[in-house]
Design an enzyme around this catalytic site. Structure first.
Site, PDB file in Angstrom:
ATOM      1  N   GLN A 184      -4.597  -5.074   7.048  1.00 33.06           N
ATOM      2  CA  GLN A 184      -5.562  -6.008   6.445  1.00 33.06           C
ATOM      3  C   GLN A 184      -5.513  -7.403   7.068  1.00 33.06           C
ATOM      4  O   GLN A 184      -6.221  -8.298   6.611  1.00 33.06           O
ATOM      5  CB  GLN A 184      -5.306  -6.128   4.929  1.00 33.06           C
ATOM      6  CG  GLN A 184      -5.490  -4.834   4.160  1.00 33.06           C
ATOM      7  CD  GLN A 184      -6.946  -4.352   4.136  1.00 33.06           C
ATOM      8  OE1 GLN A 184      -7.875  -5.078   4.495  1.00 33.06           O
ATOM      9  NE2 GLN A 184      -7.147  -3.117   3.717  1.00 33.06           N
TER      10      GLN A 184
ATOM     11  N   HIS B 123       0.872  -1.176   0.000  1.00 36.57           N
ATOM     12  CA  HIS B 123       0.000   0.000   0.000  1.00 36.57           C
ATOM     13  C   HIS B 123       0.914   1.233   0.000  1.00 36.57           C
ATOM     14  O   HIS B 123       2.016   1.192   0.542  1.00 36.57           O
ATOM     15  CB  HIS B 123      -0.829  -0.047   1.294  1.00 36.57           C
ATOM     16  CG  HIS B 123      -1.910   0.980   1.393  1.00 36.57           C
ATOM     17  ND1 HIS B 123      -1.677   2.281   1.796  1.00 36.57           N
ATOM     18  CD2 HIS B 123      -3.236   0.891   1.170  1.00 36.57           C
ATOM     19  CE1 HIS B 123      -2.821   2.940   1.813  1.00 36.57           C
ATOM     20  NE2 HIS B 123      -3.789   2.131   1.430  1.00 36.57           N
TER      21      HIS B 123
ATOM     22  N   CYS C  29      -4.766   2.283  -3.761  1.00 35.32           N
ATOM     23  CA  CYS C  29      -3.568   2.835  -3.096  1.00 35.32           C
ATOM     24  C   CYS C  29      -2.402   1.867  -3.192  1.00 35.32           C
ATOM     25  O   CYS C  29      -1.582   1.769  -2.262  1.00 35.32           O
ATOM     26  CB  CYS C  29      -3.840   3.195  -1.634  1.00 35.32           C
ATOM     27  SG  CYS C  29      -5.039   4.508  -1.465  1.00 35.32           S
TER      28      CYS C  29
ATOM     29  N   ASP D 213       2.879  -4.484   8.222  1.00 30.56           N
ATOM     30  CA  ASP D 213       1.681  -3.664   8.051  1.00 30.56           C
ATOM     31  C   ASP D 213       0.478  -4.604   8.193  1.00 30.56           C
ATOM     32  O   ASP D 213       0.163  -5.366   7.280  1.00 30.56           O
ATOM     33  CB  ASP D 213       1.729  -3.007   6.665  1.00 30.56           C
ATOM     34  CG  ASP D 213       0.432  -2.269   6.337  1.00 30.56           C
ATOM     35  OD1 ASP D 213      -0.512  -2.311   7.151  1.00 30.56           O
ATOM     36  OD2 ASP D 213       0.373  -1.668   5.250  1.00 30.56           O
TER      37      ASP D 213
ATOM     38  N   LYS E 202     -10.880  -0.528  10.054  1.00 29.37           N
ATOM     39  CA  LYS E 202     -10.964  -1.740   9.224  1.00 29.37           C
ATOM     40  C   LYS E 202     -11.347  -2.958  10.056  1.00 29.37           C
ATOM     41  O   LYS E 202     -11.516  -4.047   9.543  1.00 29.37           O
ATOM     42  CB  LYS E 202      -9.627  -1.994   8.529  1.00 29.37           C
ATOM     43  CG  LYS E 202      -9.264  -0.897   7.525  1.00 29.37           C
ATOM     44  CD  LYS E 202      -7.995  -1.221   6.805  1.00 29.37           C
ATOM     45  CE  LYS E 202      -7.414  -0.040   6.056  1.00 29.37           C
ATOM     46  NZ  LYS E 202      -8.148   0.355   4.866  1.00 29.37           N
TER      47      LYS E 202
END
Ligand code: PMP
Length: 414
Positions: free
Chosen positions: A211, A131, A372, A208, A234
């Site tokens: 997600q 991302h 993104c 990261d 999220k």
């Protein structure tokens, strides 16, 4: 507690969907089919109630007052940190820093750790599927410090090329920063292995988790990463809140990112002593309501069980993939062997923006664009694609509706 929640086969989605007011609406006269959870998930009323309670009862600032309301707000704010610590299995609550989201968490590391530890000739490794928020902060850092940003390549399935990291690691590499789950492709990366390899080469590892945290059990100690970034919105939490997990010794040695109130223990015009962890990294009045809402979100997810969430979503992924790939002219983007909660696709002859609009007219919310992750899209020869991303509140019938709507859109666009 959710209304929920289990029958013999796992989550009772019919029941738990009742916790999500926004899912109950009609859009353009059709029952909403929400398939954009990778952009932002929906919010259960348990989280909305926690926000309301703060605003209606405990509204005041934290860490600053002896009065009742401020103490209540402080207790709730700090107890939210404990809840997130437990959710991530961090060793201690001081290793959890509240931020505005994954983007701010990564910027905090790039600025607070990067400026001290990355110098001329050093290297920062990211992957080809990142991302933008796990590319641009490193790009800026590398430019500023005379370092080099290098990219771990991926294959046509959207998996990291086997062995590539091994050949790229060297004493010059200071940090390896990778997505746990790609928002554009759904790929699940082997972060435990990546962290171990980074450490063996003397580098740190940032994961990261924007997600992954909403979709699977997370254990940062088992993962062995030095940093883990996530976003509340999220994972059923409010917007404007997220967190950075960092191992204590790494966090202790980091420079403050922003400065001002709350991050100090004493100030004179000549000198400032910084506050203890994690407050040193939380300058100014924090997102109090949002942290309290995050605690309710984490409680909600835990009461469903991250294992059960993962099992339900695996079934949906298999079903949705099968349903969509049966449509002639539809190409799946991202076919990694290990995937989570994302089905991205390109439809021959249809511009994704037109497709997205036609789906919206049928009450179906998907994302269209570069997600993104422009470099990842470009790798597949695309500037944009459609993405159906889902959560535990989605059902197989959502994918039936999507597949039928794509067929209809195809006829209209033909
Ligand atoms: N990383 C990934 C993999 C993401 O999907 C996102 C959000 N799309 C981010 C980072 C940034 O999250 P936020 O916008 O909440 O800061």
């Amino acid at each position: 507690m959710p209304t929920v929640v289990c029958n013999e086969s796992g989550l009772d989605t019919d029941l738990l969907r009742g916790d999500f007011p926004a899912l109950q609406q009609l859009v353009h006269g059709r029952q909403l089919v929400y398939l954009d959870s990778a952009a932002s998930s929906q919010t259960p009323r348990q989280v909305i109630s926690a926000l309301l309670e703060y605003y209606e009862r405990d509204r005041s600032n934290v860490h600053r007052g002896v009065h009742e309301l401020s103490q209540r707000a402080t207790d709730k704010y700090e107890s939210a940190r404990y809840r997130l610590q437990r959710f991530l299995n961090a060793a201690e609550p001081e290793e959890v820093v509240w931020t505005r989201g994954a983007t701010e968490s990564i910027n905090l590391v790039a600025a607070g750790w990067g400026r001290q530890n990355v110098g001329p000739g050093d290297e920062v490794l990211v992957s080809a599927m990142e991302h933008h928020s796990n590319i641009v902060p490193w790009q800026i850092l590398c430019k500023e410090r005379g370092a080099r940003l290098r990219v771990i390549p991926m294959n046509r399935r959207g998996e990291l090329v086997e062995g590539a990291l091994d050949t790229m690691l060297s004493p010059r590499v200071r940090i390896v920063a990778v997505a746990h789950v790609s928002n554009a492709l759904g790929t699940v990366n082997p972060v435990r292995e990546i962290a171990a390899k980074a450490h063996a080469a003397g580098a740190l590892c940032l994961v990261d988790g924007a997600q992954s945290a909403p979709h699977m059990p997370i254990d940062v100690q088992e993962m062995g990463c030095d940093f883990f970034a996530l976003s509340g919105h999220k994972m059923c939490g409010p917007t404007g809140i997220g967190a950075l997990y960092a191992r204590r010794p790494v966090l202790e040695a980091m420079a403050p990112y922003q400065s001002g109130g709350d991050m100090i223990s004493s100030v004179t015009f000549e000198h400032t002593e910084y506050n203890d962890l994690p407050h040193r990294f939380e300058a100014g009045t924090p997102a109090i309501a949002q942290a309290i809402g995050m605690a309710a979100a984490v409680d909600y997810l835990e009461s469903l069980g991250m294992d059960r969430i993962q099992a339900h979503e695996r079934d949906l992924l298999a079903y949705g993939t099968e349903r969509l790939s049966a449509i002639p002219g539809l190409r799946l983007i991202g076919t990694a062997r290990d995937k989570a909660a994302v089905v991205t696709f390109d439809l021959e002859g249809a511009h994704p923006a037109d497709l997205g609009t036609l789906l919206d007219h049928q009450g179906i919310a998907v994302r269209v664009g570069h997600h993104c992750a422009e470099p990842a899209m470009r790798f597949f020869g695309l500037s944009a694609a459609a993405r159906a991303s889902f959560s535990f509140y989605n059902t197989r019938s959502d994918f039936d509706a999507l597949a039928e709507a794509v067929e209809t859109a195809k006829e209209i666009l033909a």
